[in-house]
Design a protein around this motif. Structure first.
Motif, PDB file in Angstrom:
ATOM      1  N   ASP A 184       0.864  -1.181   0.000  1.00  0.00           N
ATOM      2  CA  ASP A 184       0.000   0.000   0.000  1.00  0.00           C
ATOM      3  C   ASP A 184       0.902   1.233   0.000  1.00  0.00           C
ATOM      4  O   ASP A 184       1.561   1.547   1.002  1.00  0.00           O
ATOM      5  CB  ASP A 184      -0.884  -0.012   1.246  1.00  0.00           C
ATOM      6  N   THR A 185       0.962   1.927  -1.123  1.00  0.00           N
ATOM      7  CA  THR A 185       1.869   3.072  -1.264  1.00  0.00           C
ATOM      8  C   THR A 185       1.206   4.398  -0.902  1.00  0.00           C
ATOM      9  O   THR A 185       1.788   5.458  -1.131  1.00  0.00           O
ATOM     10  CB  THR A 185       2.383   3.148  -2.718  1.00  0.00           C
ATOM     11  N   SER A 186       0.023   4.342  -0.332  1.00  0.00           N
ATOM     12  CA  SER A 186      -0.687   5.567   0.024  1.00  0.00           C
ATOM     13  C   SER A 186      -0.129   6.150   1.333  1.00  0.00           C
ATOM     14  O   SER A 186       0.795   5.602   1.939  1.00  0.00           O
ATOM     15  CB  SER A 186      -2.177   5.281   0.187  1.00  0.00           C
ATOM     16  N   HIS A 187      -0.721   7.247   1.759  1.00  0.00           N
ATOM     17  CA  HIS A 187      -0.349   7.865   3.024  1.00  0.00           C
ATOM     18  C   HIS A 187      -1.466   7.691   4.056  1.00  0.00           C
ATOM     19  O   HIS A 187      -1.619   8.523   4.958  1.00  0.00           O
ATOM     20  CB  HIS A 187      -0.036   9.352   2.823  1.00  0.00           C
ATOM     21  N   SER A 188      -2.211   6.601   3.924  1.00  0.00           N
ATOM     22  CA  SER A 188      -3.245   6.309   4.906  1.00  0.00           C
ATOM     23  C   SER A 188      -2.581   5.937   6.235  1.00  0.00           C
ATOM     24  O   SER A 188      -1.417   5.496   6.256  1.00  0.00           O
ATOM     25  CB  SER A 188      -4.124   5.156   4.422  1.00  0.00           C
ATOM     26  N   PRO A 189      -3.287   6.098   7.353  1.00  0.00           N
ATOM     27  CA  PRO A 189      -2.692   5.759   8.660  1.00  0.00           C
ATOM     28  C   PRO A 189      -2.178   4.324   8.719  1.00  0.00           C
ATOM     29  O   PRO A 189      -1.117   4.069   9.285  1.00  0.00           O
ATOM     30  CB  PRO A 189      -3.853   5.988   9.631  1.00  0.00           C
ATOM     31  N   GLN A 190      -2.934   3.383   8.139  1.00  0.00           N
ATOM     32  CA  GLN A 190      -2.508   1.987   8.190  1.00  0.00           C
ATOM     33  C   GLN A 190      -1.263   1.759   7.335  1.00  0.00           C
ATOM     34  O   GLN A 190      -0.350   1.032   7.732  1.00  0.00           O
ATOM     35  CB  GLN A 190      -3.628   1.066   7.727  1.00  0.00           C
ATOM     36  N   ALA A 191      -1.201   2.378   6.156  1.00  0.00           N
ATOM     37  CA  ALA A 191      -0.028   2.228   5.288  1.00  0.00           C
ATOM     38  C   ALA A 191       1.209   2.818   5.942  1.00  0.00           C
ATOM     39  O   ALA A 191       2.301   2.231   5.894  1.00  0.00           O
ATOM     40  CB  ALA A 191      -0.294   2.899   3.944  1.00  0.00           C
ATOM     41  N   LEU A 192       1.064   3.980   6.573  1.00  0.00           N
ATOM     42  CA  LEU A 192       2.199   4.599   7.259  1.00  0.00           C
ATOM     43  C   LEU A 192       2.609   3.805   8.489  1.00  0.00           C
ATOM     44  O   LEU A 192       3.791   3.780   8.868  1.00  0.00           O
ATOM     45  CB  LEU A 192       1.842   6.031   7.662  1.00  0.00           C
ATOM     46  N   ARG A 193       1.649   3.122   9.091  1.00  0.00           N
ATOM     47  CA  ARG A 193       1.955   2.257  10.234  1.00  0.00           C
ATOM     48  C   ARG A 193       2.817   1.072   9.795  1.00  0.00           C
ATOM     49  O   ARG A 193       3.737   0.662  10.499  1.00  0.00           O
ATOM     50  CB  ARG A 193       0.645   1.761  10.854  1.00  0.00           C
ATOM     51  N   MET A 194       2.533   0.546   8.608  1.00  0.00           N
ATOM     52  CA  MET A 194       3.337  -0.549   8.062  1.00  0.00           C
ATOM     53  C   MET A 194       4.753  -0.069   7.744  1.00  0.00           C
ATOM     54  O   MET A 194       5.732  -0.792   7.992  1.00  0.00           O
ATOM     55  CB  MET A 194       2.673  -1.125   6.816  1.00  0.00           C
ATOM     56  N   VAL A 195       4.880   1.128   7.203  1.00  0.00           N
ATOM     57  CA  VAL A 195       6.207   1.684   6.918  1.00  0.00           C
ATOM     58  C   VAL A 195       7.005   1.804   8.214  1.00  0.00           C
ATOM     59  O   VAL A 195       8.199   1.461   8.268  1.00  0.00           O
ATOM     60  CB  VAL A 195       6.084   3.064   6.236  1.00  0.00           C
TER      61      VAL A 195
END
Length: 322
Positions: free
Chosen positions: A105-116
């Motif tokens: 997930d390359t978006s800036h959603s909270p879940q995607a940023l949590r994975m980063v």
């Protein structure tokens, strides 16, 4: 000659710029993620200290005990590994992932940023785990610094820096979650081992630690293998899957060899005890000698019913004198 060197340097810069351009911009703000050079420098210093400088410094010194430091270190890694597993689960594996073709997930959603964030944290935990070897060196447990140990501790953080930089999440993060789960159990064992003899009765399951590690490599390889049988999968970095499959298979072979050497051929008895037995000296260790990666030797040499701990060379010298 000078022109050739300049051309080579120019091509190297172009390749480097191309590689860095492909990195995920969301992770570049994290510590040590702007460039691979700081990470590579840390690992080179680690290898230099573990294989050369450290042993030379400790050659004429008594080994450090470091009991309290190792207890804190091991249980800190238990807590950190638990947190990493939880974050991987909440970032996708227990929420939105299918456990099959899960793309990044390359978006800036909270879940995607949590994975980063947890991808970076997993990588950084591998830098922290370099202390395993530092403890070995300072405690003069050189027999523990094997090829498997050094390769695992240097190869994992180097490759995962690139993995976290390019592919923080998706199907490629499965092995990180599994590895952290295994480390919860592993460092809990080492923490109890470092705590002292009164915890020995709780450490009967050491043999199963290697079995757990072998199981993780089987799961990692099987999970990566399913990619090759999918009709279609839009995972962005297939090369990551190939590397993970090779990683799981290669380490399964290495740890299987350790299992055979340690538990089938029985090469876990320290050389000192073997020599003592050959010289007719009775050694009682309750049937087994316990060692862990933090260098704690839990086998006790018994004489007239009392335990004593002696320096190996001094002990052999007294035997020869007698």
């Amino acid at each position: 000659m000078l022109q050739e060197i300049q051309e080579f340097g120019s091509h190297a810069i172009e390749i480097y710029d191309y590689l860095m351009a492909g990195c995920d911009p969301r992770i570049k703000g994290y510590l040590l993620m702007q460039s691979p050079f700081p990470m590579t420098t840390i690992l080179l210093c680690y290898l230099f200290f573990a294989l050369y400088l450290g042993p030379r410094i400790m050659a004429n010194r008594r080994p450090f005990q470091l009991k309290e430091a190792m207890i804190v270190y091991n249980f800190f890694l238990v807590a950190l590994s638990l947190y990493i597993v939880y974050e991987f689960m909440m970032s996708g594996w227990a929420t939105t992932y299918t456990w099959r073709c899960d793309i990044i997930d390359t978006s800036h959603s909270p879940q995607a940023l949590r994975m980063v964030q947890v991808a970076w944290l997993f990588w950084f935990s591998k830098i922290i785990e370099l202390m395993d070897t530092i403890f070995f060196v300072l405690r003069k447990k050189h027999s523990q610094i094997t090829f498997l140990h050094i390769f695992h501790h240097s190869f994992m953080p180097w490759t995962w820096w690139w993995g976290a930089s390019y592919a923080p999440g998706g199907i490629g993060s499965f092995h990180a979650m599994v590895n952290s789960s295994v480390h919860v159990v592993m460092y809990f064992y080492y923490g109890l081992s470092a705590a002292g003899p009164r915890f020995q009765k709780y450490l009967w399951w050491k043999k199963y630690m290697t079995a757990i590690q072998l199981t993780q490599f089987v799961l990692i390889s099987l999970h990566a293998t399913q990619y090759y049988f999918m009709d279609s999968c839009d995972y962005q970095f297939p090369v990551i899957i190939h590397l993970i499959w090779m990683y799981g298979t290669f380490f399964f072979v290495l740890f299987s060899n350790f299992w055979v050497q340690a538990y089938v051929k029985g090469k876990r008895l320290p050389k000192q005890n073997i020599k003592q037995c050959q010289n007719g000296t009775a050694v009682y260790t309750n049937g087994k000698t316990h060692e862990n990666r933090n260098g704690i030797n839990h086998g006790a040499t018994m004489s007239n019913g009392s335990a004593h701990h002696e320096n190996g060379s001094a002990h052999m010298g007294k035997m020869k004198k007698a």
